[in-house]
Design a protein around this motif. Structure first.
Motif, PDB file in Angstrom:
ATOM      1  N   ARG A 129       0.837  -1.209   0.000  1.00  0.00           N
ATOM      2  CA  ARG A 129       0.000   0.000   0.000  1.00  0.00           C
ATOM      3  C   ARG A 129       0.868   1.254   0.000  1.00  0.00           C
ATOM      4  O   ARG A 129       0.551   2.242  -0.679  1.00  0.00           O
ATOM      5  CB  ARG A 129      -0.932  -0.015   1.214  1.00  0.00           C
ATOM      6  N   TYR A 130       1.947   1.202   0.759  1.00  0.00           N
ATOM      7  CA  TYR A 130       2.887   2.328   0.776  1.00  0.00           C
ATOM      8  C   TYR A 130       3.490   2.544  -0.615  1.00  0.00           C
ATOM      9  O   TYR A 130       3.582   3.681  -1.109  1.00  0.00           O
ATOM     10  CB  TYR A 130       3.978   2.035   1.813  1.00  0.00           C
ATOM     11  N   ALA A 131       3.891   1.453  -1.261  1.00  0.00           N
ATOM     12  CA  ALA A 131       4.510   1.555  -2.589  1.00  0.00           C
ATOM     13  C   ALA A 131       3.508   2.058  -3.622  1.00  0.00           C
ATOM     14  O   ALA A 131       3.877   2.825  -4.525  1.00  0.00           O
ATOM     15  CB  ALA A 131       5.073   0.200  -3.002  1.00  0.00           C
ATOM     16  N   ARG A 132       2.238   1.632  -3.519  1.00  0.00           N
ATOM     17  CA  ARG A 132       1.234   2.105  -4.492  1.00  0.00           C
ATOM     18  C   ARG A 132       1.040   3.611  -4.384  1.00  0.00           C
ATOM     19  O   ARG A 132       0.924   4.305  -5.406  1.00  0.00           O
ATOM     20  CB  ARG A 132      -0.081   1.368  -4.264  1.00  0.00           C
ATOM     21  N   CYS A 133       0.969   4.130  -3.169  1.00  0.00           N
ATOM     22  CA  CYS A 133       0.819   5.582  -2.999  1.00  0.00           C
ATOM     23  C   CYS A 133       2.015   6.320  -3.583  1.00  0.00           C
ATOM     24  O   CYS A 133       1.866   7.346  -4.271  1.00  0.00           O
ATOM     25  CB  CYS A 133       0.652   5.928  -1.521  1.00  0.00           C
ATOM     26  N   TYR A 134       3.196   5.787  -3.336  1.00  0.00           N
ATOM     27  CA  TYR A 134       4.402   6.444  -3.845  1.00  0.00           C
ATOM     28  C   TYR A 134       4.454   6.397  -5.369  1.00  0.00           C
ATOM     29  O   TYR A 134       4.736   7.406  -6.037  1.00  0.00           O
ATOM     30  CB  TYR A 134       5.628   5.770  -3.247  1.00  0.00           C
ATOM     31  N   ILE A 135       4.184   5.240  -5.954  1.00  0.00           N
ATOM     32  CA  ILE A 135       4.274   5.091  -7.406  1.00  0.00           C
ATOM     33  C   ILE A 135       3.178   5.893  -8.101  1.00  0.00           C
ATOM     34  O   ILE A 135       3.407   6.492  -9.160  1.00  0.00           O
ATOM     35  CB  ILE A 135       4.202   3.598  -7.780  1.00  0.00           C
ATOM     36  N   LEU A 136       1.984   5.923  -7.510  1.00  0.00           N
ATOM     37  CA  LEU A 136       0.893   6.686  -8.124  1.00  0.00           C
ATOM     38  C   LEU A 136       1.223   8.179  -8.146  1.00  0.00           C
ATOM     39  O   LEU A 136       0.958   8.868  -9.138  1.00  0.00           O
ATOM     40  CB  LEU A 136      -0.407   6.428  -7.367  1.00  0.00           C
ATOM     41  N   VAL A 152      -4.096  13.074  -9.829  1.00  0.00           N
ATOM     42  CA  VAL A 152      -3.729  11.942 -10.654  1.00  0.00           C
ATOM     43  C   VAL A 152      -4.915  11.000 -10.707  1.00  0.00           C
ATOM     44  O   VAL A 152      -5.680  10.876  -9.741  1.00  0.00           O
ATOM     45  CB  VAL A 152      -2.477  11.223 -10.096  1.00  0.00           C
ATOM     46  N   HIS A 153      -5.087  10.343 -11.841  1.00  0.00           N
ATOM     47  CA  HIS A 153      -6.219   9.445 -12.031  1.00  0.00           C
ATOM     48  C   HIS A 153      -5.985   8.149 -11.271  1.00  0.00           C
ATOM     49  O   HIS A 153      -4.865   7.627 -11.201  1.00  0.00           O
ATOM     50  CB  HIS A 153      -6.427   9.159 -13.516  1.00  0.00           C
ATOM     51  N   LEU A 154      -7.057   7.611 -10.718  1.00  0.00           N
ATOM     52  CA  LEU A 154      -6.973   6.376  -9.956  1.00  0.00           C
ATOM     53  C   LEU A 154      -6.986   5.130 -10.830  1.00  0.00           C
ATOM     54  O   LEU A 154      -6.831   4.025 -10.312  1.00  0.00           O
ATOM     55  CB  LEU A 154      -8.136   6.301  -8.954  1.00  0.00           C
ATOM     56  N   MET A 155      -7.179   5.275 -12.139  1.00  0.00           N
ATOM     57  CA  MET A 155      -7.243   4.091 -12.988  1.00  0.00           C
ATOM     58  C   MET A 155      -5.894   3.395 -13.085  1.00  0.00           C
ATOM     59  O   MET A 155      -5.829   2.200 -13.409  1.00  0.00           O
ATOM     60  CB  MET A 155      -7.733   4.469 -14.384  1.00  0.00           C
ATOM     61  N   TRP A 156      -4.787   4.100 -12.791  1.00  0.00           N
ATOM     62  CA  TRP A 156      -3.479   3.460 -12.848  1.00  0.00           C
ATOM     63  C   TRP A 156      -3.282   2.455 -11.724  1.00  0.00           C
ATOM     64  O   TRP A 156      -2.325   1.663 -11.783  1.00  0.00           O
ATOM     65  CB  TRP A 156      -2.372   4.512 -12.795  1.00  0.00           C
TER      66      TRP A 156
END
Length: 685
Positions: A129-136, A152-156
């Protein structure tokens, strides 16, 4: 510092290039000058000597993004609050649409989730979850920027669901499709903003047209250390200075002029040939599909990749290309009002074409373009030659002189006069310092070397200027001295100006051969640094009386064009991360996100405005203040206009009150007269 566990996930996704790509200020004048030459029908820039464009090769080499893999697509039939809760670890509070607006989320909210480091004993789900927030946040800050600038769009998130065994996606094709759509929208004269990876556009322009790149004023600081890091080619320009407080409109016009008058040898068609050996393997992994003629699919976007129109960028001979079948309906699809669409089914046909990308590579004959190739005549007929009225007058004047020159024999007085005129016109605008009467021997000491700046006539490169290059003391009063522009690739044995045989030139704009080689012009304002003036020189005009050289304001013209600027300068210092390994000579990046500005900077190709109340002296750094002379003039003018407006408002108010009273009295008198005439007629005399 970014946690090593997060870095491993980023590498597994193929996004290591974004972690290594240095961020910098965007040159808004350069972006605007390029957008003015963008053609939405072919996805190419129409330059004076042919078509050029940003291809999959540029994306992979400059940014290190993978171009070979599955298309980045999916469905928007999602409950986005549940998506945030399950994959990002928080449920956004949707009060007044501050954190989440529709399908987009505030990047600042994602950065709050990664503000604190991960605990050493964190579980895999917490790390993911931490990595997803950072990458997004990283994707929204770099390759998928939109015009909002802070969302930023959430579709990514769909491509980040499985981080244990992530699929290999073609992030480079998605980045290019997003950029193509943003360039197509910005090319409309009514557009006022632009998104997309403008950092890629700027690095691409510096690689293909080195004369547009600012010269490096200073190299790595003394005592810089760090392990050597192999990264994308964008690290080559890490020490190119950021120009702040620059008059954007003036530099836009300057870029227009330099692009319109570029010489054929100033275009580097293959700038990466000598760099492949120094690049990491993941920067050249998709080399087999760089020339694939395929649709680039990215969720709702389907943009055509047309390398067959720019095969000179791959060392081939360009023939007259085929017509592009542009579907305006497909080109106009966006996400507005499409809350639940399965784009994988909607674009299944184009995804099939993408799957056969290795069988759709363009082929052509390897070699250099002959000067009399039929492509140049065809391109002259179909291209838009002129961008603005001053540039059109300038080019037409040069073409007329070239035709006159070909009517006279070489060596005649008329022929030489025309050559002198063309050379003088070609050197208009060059600022040269006045040569001192006697050289100063102390100026050549090593102690004075760090304060020297390279000459503005040197070839722009990423290497530092050699110590002791300028051996004369500074001069306070510079003067404009038109000198011969020397070409590095065309060497002449003598100093006398010569013109080749009267053979029609195939390019769009005529080129004027110079007697000796010269470096390409740079878009930077020449500084008053003393240096030796090359010979031969044209007699200098009367020196300016101003203490410092200035560029005159741009000439107004009828063609639309203003400065395109990205929504926010968030990519000025790179994405919100700190690299674990620092290249040699690179200063450590600051933690956290770059500072935002309170309002969007000036942007847009439309001539109706120059930014959002930011004034024509727009800065490249958000809140950086313009020069004092401009602020003083602007304040005085603003005060006069304000006082004038107040006076006019008072006069209008008083006049309105008088007219109101007059109307009231007139109406009352008319009614009394009517009543008296109807019921109480006057007696006859």
């Amino acid at each position: 510092m970014v946690d090593d566990r997060v870095i491993d996930i980023i590498k597994a996704l193929g996004l290591e290039g974004l972690l290594r790509t240095p961020g910098r200020e965007i040159d808004h004048g350069l972006i605007t000058a390029l957008v003015e030459r963008w053609r939405p029908e072919t996805h190419t820039f129409h330059m004076p000597h042919g078509e050029v464009t940003i291809t999959l090769q540029d994306v992979e080499v400059l940014l290190g993004l993978p171009v070979d893999g599955d298309a980045v697509t999916g469905s928007t039939q999602k409950e986005w609050e549940n998506v945030c809760d399950e994959y990002l670890g928080f449920r956004p509070t949707n009060e007044d649409h501050l954190e989440r607006a529709g399908q987009r989320i505030l990047i600042k909210r994602l950065l709050e989730q990664v503000a604190h480091p991960l605990p050493p004993n964190a579980e895999d789900d917490e790390v993911h979850r931490y990595a997803r927030c950072y990458i997004l946040a990283l994707l929204g800050d770099t390759i998928f920027m939109d015009k909002s600038g802070d969302r930023v769009h959430l579709m990514w998130v769909q491509q980040l669901e499985d981080l244990r065994n992530p699929r290999r996606y073609s992030w480079g094709s998605a980045c290019l499709a997003w950029l193509y759509r943003q360039l197509c929208r910005a090319s409309d004269k009514k557009a006022s903003q632009i998104g997309g990876c403008l950092l890629l556009v700027q690095y691409w322009a510096w690689a293909r047209f080195p004369f547009l790149c600012p010269a490096v004023e200073r190299g790595p600081p003394v005592g810089a250390y760090g392990p050597l890091v192999r990264g994308p080619l964008s690290l080559k320009w890490v020490w190119v200075p950021n120009k702040k407080n620059r008059p954007a409109q003036v530099f836009r016009d300057r870029y227009r002029e330099q692009i319109a008058l570029m010489l054929p040898n100033q275009v580097v068609w293959q700038p990466y040939e000598d760099e492949y050996e120094n690049l990491p393997p993941w920067c050249v992994a998709g080399r087999a599909m760089w020339t694939a003629i395929v649709p680039l699919v990215c969720f709702h976007l389907v943009e055509k990749h047309t390398p067959d129109r720019v095969v000179r960028q791959f060392g081939m001979i360009q023939e007259i290309p085929r017509d592009v079948n542009t579907d305006p309906v497909l080109h106009g699809i966006d996400l507005r009002g499409k809350m639940g669409v399965d784009w994988m089914r909607r674009h299944a046909m184009y995804l099939t074409d993408w799957g056969h990308r290795l069988q759709r590579r363009c082929e052509a004959v390897l070699g250099d373009m002959p000067l009399q190739h039929e492509y140049f005549d065809w391109f002259t007929r179909i291209t838009r030659r002129f961008i603005d009225i001053p540039g059109a007058r300038f080019i037409l004047m040069i073409e007329g002189y070239v035709r006159m020159m070909r009517r006279h024999l070489v060596g005649t007085e008329e022929h030489n006069d025309i050559i002198n005129v063309l050379e003088a016109v070609h050197e208009i605008g060059r600022v040269r310092p006045r040569e001192p009467e006697a050289p100063n021997e102390e100026a050549a000491t090593p102690a004075a070397a760090p304060t020297q700046r390279p000459s503005t006539t040197e070839s722009p490169s990423t290497s530092t200027a050699p110590a002791g290059r300028c051996s004369r003391p500074p001069v306070a009063t510079p003067q404009v001295v038109p000198t011969l522009d020397r070409s590095p690739s065309t060497a002449h044995p003598s100093l006398s100006p010569t013109i080749p045989s009267p053979t029609p030139h195939p390019s769009v704009s005529p080129t004027i051969p110079s007697p000796t080689s010269h470096p390409s012009p740079t878009p930077t304002i020449p500084l008053a640094t003393p240096h030796e003036s090359p010979s031969p020189t044209i007699p200098p005009p009367t020196p300016h009386e101003s203490p410092s050289p200035t560029i005159p304001p741009p000439t107004p013209h009828a063609c639309p064009g203003s400065d395109i600027r990205p929504p926010t300068p968030r990519i000025s210092t790179g994405p919100p991360h700190v690299q674990p390994e620092q290249p040699v000579g690179l200063a450590a990046a600051a933690e956290g996100r770059p500072k935002r500005i309170s309002k969007a900077p000036p942007c847009g190709t439309g001539g109706h405005k120059h930014g959002h109340n930011a004034g024509p002296e727009a800065s490249d750094e958000g809140h950086a203040r313009p020069p004092p002379y401009y602020m003083r003039k602007r304040k005085v003018l603003k005060k006069l206009l304000k006082d004038d407006a107040i006076s006019k408002a008072r006069i209008n108010t008083e006049v309105s009150n008088l007219f109101l009273l007059k109307n009231i009295f007139v109406k009352m008198g008319f009614k009394l007269q009517v009543v008296g005439s109807r019921h109480n007629p006057r007696p006859e005399a």
